[in-house]
Scaffold this motif. Structure first.
Motif, PDB file in Angstrom:
ATOM      1  N   PHE A 144       1.009  -1.379   0.046  1.00  0.00           N
ATOM      2  CA  PHE A 144      -0.006  -0.018   0.079  1.00  0.00           C
ATOM      3  C   PHE A 144       0.914   1.145   0.011  1.00  0.00           C
ATOM      4  O   PHE A 144       2.208   1.180   0.335  1.00  0.00           O
ATOM      5  CB  PHE A 144      -0.865  -0.118   1.321  1.00  0.00           C
ATOM      6  N   PRO A 145       0.336   2.542  -0.476  1.00  0.00           N
ATOM      7  CA  PRO A 145       1.013   3.659  -0.349  1.00  0.00           C
ATOM      8  C   PRO A 145       1.808   3.739   1.103  1.00  0.00           C
ATOM      9  O   PRO A 145       0.992   3.756   2.171  1.00  0.00           O
ATOM     10  CB  PRO A 145       0.053   4.664  -0.747  1.00  0.00           C
ATOM     11  N   ASP A 146       3.000   4.481   0.814  1.00  0.00           N
ATOM     12  CA  ASP A 146       3.798   4.858   2.341  1.00  0.00           C
ATOM     13  C   ASP A 146       3.260   6.449   2.632  1.00  0.00           C
ATOM     14  O   ASP A 146       3.550   7.242   2.282  1.00  0.00           O
ATOM     15  CB  ASP A 146       5.185   4.868   2.052  1.00  0.00           C
ATOM     16  N   LEU A 147       1.962   6.525   3.453  1.00  0.00           N
ATOM     17  CA  LEU A 147       1.598   7.732   3.749  1.00  0.00           C
ATOM     18  C   LEU A 147       2.145   8.423   4.916  1.00  0.00           C
ATOM     19  O   LEU A 147       2.196   9.495   5.116  1.00  0.00           O
ATOM     20  CB  LEU A 147       0.060   7.870   4.097  1.00  0.00           C
ATOM     21  N   ASN A 148       2.903   7.351   5.592  1.00  0.00           N
ATOM     22  CA  ASN A 148       3.470   7.839   6.882  1.00  0.00           C
ATOM     23  C   ASN A 148       4.646   8.892   6.576  1.00  0.00           C
ATOM     24  O   ASN A 148       4.647   9.671   7.197  1.00  0.00           O
ATOM     25  CB  ASN A 148       4.154   6.451   7.690  1.00  0.00           C
ATOM     26  N   SER A 149       5.371   8.386   5.807  1.00  0.00           N
ATOM     27  CA  SER A 149       6.559   9.506   5.501  1.00  0.00           C
ATOM     28  C   SER A 149       6.025  10.702   4.999  1.00  0.00           C
ATOM     29  O   SER A 149       6.624  11.693   5.366  1.00  0.00           O
ATOM     30  CB  SER A 149       7.398   8.766   4.257  1.00  0.00           C
ATOM     31  N   LEU A 150       4.976  10.999   4.262  1.00  0.00           N
ATOM     32  CA  LEU A 150       4.261  12.176   3.847  1.00  0.00           C
ATOM     33  C   LEU A 150       3.857  13.043   5.175  1.00  0.00           C
ATOM     34  O   LEU A 150       4.016  14.067   5.115  1.00  0.00           O
ATOM     35  CB  LEU A 150       3.287  11.999   2.946  1.00  0.00           C
ATOM     36  N   LEU A 151       3.055  12.212   5.901  1.00  0.00           N
ATOM     37  CA  LEU A 151       2.751  12.825   7.254  1.00  0.00           C
ATOM     38  C   LEU A 151       3.841  13.288   8.095  1.00  0.00           C
ATOM     39  O   LEU A 151       3.882  14.758   8.436  1.00  0.00           O
ATOM     40  CB  LEU A 151       1.882  11.753   7.906  1.00  0.00           C
ATOM     41  N   TRP A 152       4.758  12.460   8.266  1.00  0.00           N
ATOM     42  CA  TRP A 152       5.915  12.995   9.173  1.00  0.00           C
ATOM     43  C   TRP A 152       6.762  14.014   8.690  1.00  0.00           C
ATOM     44  O   TRP A 152       7.297  15.031   9.378  1.00  0.00           O
ATOM     45  CB  TRP A 152       6.804  11.655   9.471  1.00  0.00           C
ATOM     46  N   ASP A 157       3.078   0.555  11.882  1.00  0.00           N
ATOM     47  CA  ASP A 157       4.087  -0.568  11.341  1.00  0.00           C
ATOM     48  C   ASP A 157       5.336  -0.018  11.109  1.00  0.00           C
ATOM     49  O   ASP A 157       6.298  -1.194  10.768  1.00  0.00           O
ATOM     50  CB  ASP A 157       3.377  -1.467  10.545  1.00  0.00           C
ATOM     51  N   MET A 158       5.408   1.163  10.739  1.00  0.00           N
ATOM     52  CA  MET A 158       6.508   1.782  10.174  1.00  0.00           C
ATOM     53  C   MET A 158       7.293   2.721  11.196  1.00  0.00           C
ATOM     54  O   MET A 158       6.814   3.613  12.030  1.00  0.00           O
ATOM     55  CB  MET A 158       6.350   2.513   8.973  1.00  0.00           C
ATOM     56  N   VAL A 159       8.486   2.547  11.341  1.00  0.00           N
ATOM     57  CA  VAL A 159       9.250   3.378  12.406  1.00  0.00           C
ATOM     58  C   VAL A 159       9.557   4.697  12.129  1.00  0.00           C
ATOM     59  O   VAL A 159       9.555   4.950  10.804  1.00  0.00           O
ATOM     60  CB  VAL A 159      10.453   3.033  13.000  1.00  0.00           C
ATOM     61  N   ARG A 160       9.491   5.756  12.784  1.00  0.00           N
ATOM     62  CA  ARG A 160       9.680   7.117  12.364  1.00  0.00           C
ATOM     63  C   ARG A 160      11.052   7.607  11.836  1.00  0.00           C
ATOM     64  O   ARG A 160      11.541   8.270  11.435  1.00  0.00           O
ATOM     65  CB  ARG A 160       9.110   8.230  13.245  1.00  0.00           C
ATOM     66  N   SER A 161      11.875   6.989  12.843  1.00  0.00           N
ATOM     67  CA  SER A 161      13.327   7.088  12.644  1.00  0.00           C
ATOM     68  C   SER A 161      13.846   6.428  11.551  1.00  0.00           C
ATOM     69  O   SER A 161      13.475   5.356  11.226  1.00  0.00           O
ATOM     70  CB  SER A 161      14.130   6.874  13.923  1.00  0.00           C
ATOM     71  N   LEU A 162      14.927   7.058  10.730  1.00  0.00           N
ATOM     72  CA  LEU A 162      15.493   6.548   9.612  1.00  0.00           C
ATOM     73  C   LEU A 162      16.495   5.495  10.078  1.00  0.00           C
ATOM     74  O   LEU A 162      17.080   4.602   9.025  1.00  0.00           O
ATOM     75  CB  LEU A 162      15.970   7.575   8.696  1.00  0.00           C
ATOM     76  N   ALA A 170       6.910  -0.639   5.648  1.00  0.00           N
ATOM     77  CA  ALA A 170       6.442   0.772   4.903  1.00  0.00           C
ATOM     78  C   ALA A 170       5.325   0.222   4.305  1.00  0.00           C
ATOM     79  O   ALA A 170       5.285  -0.897   3.459  1.00  0.00           O
ATOM     80  CB  ALA A 170       7.540   1.161   4.046  1.00  0.00           C
ATOM     81  N   GLY A 171       4.148   0.951   4.002  1.00  0.00           N
ATOM     82  CA  GLY A 171       3.101   0.576   3.213  1.00  0.00           C
ATOM     83  C   GLY A 171       2.300  -0.378   3.630  1.00  0.00           C
ATOM     84  O   GLY A 171       1.696  -1.385   2.886  1.00  0.00           O
ATOM     85  N   SER A 172       2.036  -0.746   5.169  1.00  0.00           N
ATOM     86  CA  SER A 172       1.409  -1.850   5.522  1.00  0.00           C
ATOM     87  C   SER A 172      -0.127  -1.333   5.379  1.00  0.00           C
ATOM     88  O   SER A 172      -0.564  -0.211   5.272  1.00  0.00           O
ATOM     89  CB  SER A 172       1.666  -2.011   7.050  1.00  0.00           C
ATOM     90  N   ILE A 173      -0.973  -2.547   5.313  1.00  0.00           N
ATOM     91  CA  ILE A 173      -2.457  -2.020   5.280  1.00  0.00           C
ATOM     92  C   ILE A 173      -3.121  -1.343   6.306  1.00  0.00           C
ATOM     93  O   ILE A 173      -3.849  -0.447   6.429  1.00  0.00           O
ATOM     94  CB  ILE A 173      -3.144  -3.405   5.011  1.00  0.00           C
ATOM     95  N   ASN A 174      -2.555  -1.780   7.530  1.00  0.00           N
ATOM     96  CA  ASN A 174      -2.882  -1.051   8.795  1.00  0.00           C
ATOM     97  C   ASN A 174      -2.535   0.440   8.813  1.00  0.00           C
ATOM     98  O   ASN A 174      -3.588   1.191   9.066  1.00  0.00           O
ATOM     99  CB  ASN A 174      -2.169  -1.582  10.011  1.00  0.00           C
ATOM    100  N   ASP A 175      -1.395   0.821   8.487  1.00  0.00           N
ATOM    101  CA  ASP A 175      -0.879   2.438   8.444  1.00  0.00           C
ATOM    102  C   ASP A 175      -1.714   3.041   7.378  1.00  0.00           C
ATOM    103  O   ASP A 175      -2.251   4.036   7.547  1.00  0.00           O
ATOM    104  CB  ASP A 175       0.617   2.420   8.256  1.00  0.00           C
ATOM    105  N   PHE A 176      -1.902   2.403   6.180  1.00  0.00           N
ATOM    106  CA  PHE A 176      -2.675   3.128   5.124  1.00  0.00           C
ATOM    107  C   PHE A 176      -4.006   3.124   5.431  1.00  0.00           C
ATOM    108  O   PHE A 176      -4.826   4.290   5.196  1.00  0.00           O
ATOM    109  CB  PHE A 176      -2.575   2.074   3.988  1.00  0.00           C
ATOM    110  N   SER A 177      -4.595   2.152   6.003  1.00  0.00           N
ATOM    111  CA  SER A 177      -6.109   2.283   6.369  1.00  0.00           C
ATOM    112  C   SER A 177      -6.324   3.461   7.325  1.00  0.00           C
ATOM    113  O   SER A 177      -7.284   4.118   7.421  1.00  0.00           O
ATOM    114  CB  SER A 177      -6.520   1.043   7.100  1.00  0.00           C
ATOM    115  N   TYR A 178      -5.567   3.693   8.268  1.00  0.00           N
ATOM    116  CA  TYR A 178      -5.492   4.496   9.480  1.00  0.00           C
ATOM    117  C   TYR A 178      -5.486   6.095   8.798  1.00  0.00           C
ATOM    118  O   TYR A 178      -6.244   7.070   9.318  1.00  0.00           O
ATOM    119  CB  TYR A 178      -4.691   4.427  10.421  1.00  0.00           C
ATOM    120  N   LEU A 179      -4.339   6.208   7.975  1.00  0.00           N
ATOM    121  CA  LEU A 179      -4.160   7.471   7.499  1.00  0.00           C
ATOM    122  C   LEU A 179      -4.821   7.681   6.168  1.00  0.00           C
ATOM    123  O   LEU A 179      -4.910   9.049   6.084  1.00  0.00           O
ATOM    124  CB  LEU A 179      -2.682   7.594   6.914  1.00  0.00           C
ATOM    125  N   HIS A 180      -5.585   7.041   5.574  1.00  0.00           N
ATOM    126  CA  HIS A 180      -6.417   7.176   4.421  1.00  0.00           C
ATOM    127  C   HIS A 180      -7.929   7.199   4.350  1.00  0.00           C
ATOM    128  O   HIS A 180      -8.537   7.756   3.718  1.00  0.00           O
ATOM    129  CB  HIS A 180      -5.857   6.346   3.109  1.00  0.00           C
TER     130      HIS A 180
END
Length: 731
Positions: free
Chosen positions: A431-439, A503-508, A566-576
């Motif tokens: 799924f799309p990585d929306l976490n990186s866009l938000l952070w 599901d994705m860490v914020r720190s690189l 990155a791009g998990s269904i859980n994170d995508f569902s929450y952010l989209h």
């Protein structure tokens, strides 16, 4: 002094005698090899209870006959005593592995696995001659067990003998008389080394002292083992043998490696009404459901059967097609199927994103049968749930992958056969990585590109035809956008834990780090609601499936603190979308044997229902205008929580919250904002929190102007014209 010396001499002689007897158990003394001091020995013969050394009073059946002075002989199970078992001529010969290293079965095995992979066989039932270290002990010799990333002293990927010689063995104590029929083996799971056994003998015993090798007309049978470390190889015994213990004795191994094995034993435990231990631990179910593995055609037929039984509350539909053109079927369960009812939340279960994780698929099929039956029986809990919730069940997201795993069978697919789609994509992380866009937007506050904290749009690159996106993933996204889901669970396998976002860490610079969402407390409760009602997830006595012990978090884990994705269904569902989604890992064994399904259903049944009921926790309501019309796309915010949701097409909304008092606000384009305090109680049922908002003055002016065919003049343009007029007058 003399007396002490005599006692010491007698003790020495006794020790020598015991040592000689121990070596005799290992085989030919003339070929014995001195034991190295650094070996870690796991022999626990003195601690074993010989339940079946003697027959029970009045018992006419004797499992074996032993001649004085000779090695005990194990009696073969007679077909006439077990009418259901009739071995074919092909089964009377050891199966040879194919070029790929996997045995080909002409007929399915007669008996199911004993349970090394499912952990039914405990660590105390596994013993070995030697082990390199604790992390490579007999307790790690389970089929498909996975090593830790570091392959450390506690969690490694197989049993590995302390020495490489033909006197090593690994042994399983079935703790009751068992008809043994076959052995499945693998090599060591490892990123850094290659170790497997290429041939072995099989021995059986009733007392762990006298052993009999499996034989054929020419002598001891040497079974062909593995040709690589991951693909399971099945060997059927020439004839089934009845005994309590079974021992695997490696005879040869990969020349550049060492003796390492993972295994499963096929066997049928014989009835023993006198043994209270086994009667107490046997799992049964009273539900009259179809406990079997269903291929694609059978799954479709089962859905039709459920729909025929309960036509008034079920509907079958599909959300798209797989890469190979198989339809992705779903079943809707509701008192008004096919229709979204205002004020009624929508829930979803999906399974099979990884095609080889089959248990979730079967649990969803069992769930739809169960809910239909219980609704017809008038079960008030199920009736209430169906009447107040619109439930969607999608059992197979990746039918192409499942087909590969199904053809191999429940024990022969290994850890990954069928995991990916036909075109090699992992749907769960596609799924799309929306976490990186938000952070990125939050970290660069002065950035011109502002990203909302909810309903983040999908990037253009992801929507292009050249993007590496599975057709199944695109179908799921379209489904998620079409239906206003509130809560969802995706069932997976290979572990016993509930994972919640992020599901994705914020720190690189980290691969594991607790990364909470603004709704962390809600997600933790949702995860705990499933884990705490599961029969095993929160059991402190339970052994870890592979390398992670999730007991410290009560059977739950933050996805990013486990492993970043990155791009998990859980994170995508929450952010989209508005939907809170969690990953539910329902069993250590991804593809359990059919005989395990009743017990797995009992393990998960209550949890599946309780988790669905959580969709009614928090607040709900309708946002209307002064004329009573619902306002779509209005933003609902909760003070102190940096994550908003939006109303549906009819103006209704649902916001999952834990018990407490909240200041809730609403805003919509062209309307004045409003806030109110809403209290969430501990009783099940969402608190009603409606809003009525009016249009702003500018919105009213625009509406009037449009009504009479004129466009309102913007204030800035009016001022510019006035200044131009004044400038001309001055000249």
């Amino acid at each position: 002094m003399i007396a002490l010396g005599k006692e010491s001499s007698c003790s020495s002689q006794l020790c020598l005698a015991l040592c000689a007897f121990g070596l005799l158990l290992l085989g030919d003394l003339s070929q014995a090899v001195p034991m190295d001091d650094q070996d870690y020995y796991l022999q626990e013969i003195s601690n074993r209870d010989h339940y079946y050394s003697f027959p029970y009073p009045g018992e006419e059946y004797f499992p074996f006959t032993e001649q004085p002075g000779e090695e005990g002989t194990i009696r073969a199970a007679q077909p006439e005593e077990h009418p259901g078992f009739k071995p074919s001529r092909k089964e009377l010969k050891p199966k040879k592995s194919s070029k790929k290293g996997k045995s080909i079965l002409e007929t399915p095995p007669d008996c199911p696995p004993l349970g090394l992979e499912t952990l039914k066989i405990t660590d105390f039932q596994l013993h070995a001659s030697t082990a390199k270290r604790y992390g490579l002990g007999a307790h790690r010799g389970r089929l498909n067990i996975q090593a830790g990333v570091n392959e450390n002293d506690f969690y490694d990927g197989a049993w590995c003998a302390g020495r490489n010689d033909p006197f090593q063995w690994i042994e399983v104590d079935a703790r009751r008389l068992t008809k043994f029929t076959g052995v499945i083996t693998q090599g060591r799971n490892s990123l850094w080394s290659s170790n497997w056994v290429t041939s072995y003998r099989v021995l059986v015993s009733n007392d762990s002292h006298a052993w009999t090798a499996v034989k054929n007309e020419s002598g001891d049978v040497i079974f062909e083992g593995n040709s690589e470390k991951e693909i399971p190889v099945l060997n059927m015994l020439p004839v089934p043998l009845v005994a309590r213990y079974i021992r695997i004795n490696p005879r040869s191994w990969y020349e550049e490696g060492s003796i390492c094995m993972r295994l499963e034993i096929l066997g049928c435990p014989l009835p023993d009404p006198n043994n209270y231990y086994h009667r107490r631990n046997e799992m049964t179910t009273t539900d009259n459901l179809d406990f079997k593995h269903h291929n694609y055609k059978e799954m479709r037929q089962l859905m039709k059967t459920v729909n025929k039984m309960c036509p008034n509350i079920t509907r079958i539909y599909n959300i798209g097609k797989s890469h190979q053109g198989l339809k992705l079927y779903a079943v809707e369960i509701s008192d008004n199927p096919g229709e979204h009812e205002v004020g009624e939340p929508e829930f979803r279960y999906i399974a099979g994103a990884h095609g080889n994780e089959v248990l979730g698929r079967e649990l969803i099929l069992l769930l739809m049968q169960f809910m239909c039956q219980e609704y017809l029986a008038g079960n008030p809990r199920i009736v209430h749930l169906i009447e107040d919730t619109r439930i969607h069940l999608l059992p197979s997201v990746n039918p192409d992958g499942y087909d590969k795993a199904y053809k191999a069978g429940s024990e022969l697919g290994g850890w990954s056969l069928g995991r990916w789609t036909q075109d090699g994509i992992d749907i769960n992380n596609n799924f799309p990585d929306l976490n990186s866009l938000l952070w990125e937007s939050e970290d660069q506050k002065k950035s011109k590109r502002k990203v909302p904290n909810h309903h983040i749009p999908i990037p253009d690159w992801y929507l292009s035809e050249n993007a590496t996106v599975a057709v199944e993933t695109r179908a799921i996204i379209a489904w998620m956008e079409k239906i206003p889901f509130v809560l969802g669970g995706n069932l997976q396998g290979g572990e016993l834990v509930v994972a919640y976002p992020y599901d994705m860490v914020r720190s690189l610079w980290k691969t594991q780090d607790y990364t909470p969402t603004p709704d962390d407390h809600v997600f933790r409760w949702l995860a705990y609601s499933y884990a705490s009602t599961h029969r095993l997830m929160t059991d402190a006595r339970r052994r870890a499936c592979h390398t992670e012990d999730f007991q410290k978090e009560d059977g739950t884990v933050n996805g990013a603190s486990w492993h970043t994705v990155a791009g998990s269904i859980n994170d995508f569902s929450y952010l989209h979308t508005n939907c809170f989604e969690l990953s539910i890992y329902v069993g250590c064994d991804k593809y359990p044997h059919e005989s395990e399904l009743p017990e797995e259903w009992e393990n998960n049944r209550e949890s599946l229902i309780v988790f669905m009921e959580q969709v009614h926790r928090g607040i709900k309501g309708i946002v209307k205008d002064v004329h009573g019309r619902g306002i779509p796309n209005a933003i609902i915010s909760v003070e102190g929580v940096n994550h908003d949701i939006r109303t549906g097409a009819d103006g209704d909304y649902w916001r999952l919250l834990n018990p407490g008092e909240y200041v809730v606000g609403v805003k919509a384009e062209g309307y004045t904002g409003a806030t109110k305090t809403c209290e969430v109680g501990y009783d099940m049922g969402a608190t009603q929190c409606d809003f009525t908002i009016s249009k702003t003055n500018m919105a009213r002016i625009k509406e009037i102007m449009r009504k009479f065919g004129k466009q309102p003049i913007s204030l800035s343009l009016r001022r510019l014209r006035q200044r131009a007029r004044q400038w001309r007058q001055r000249r």
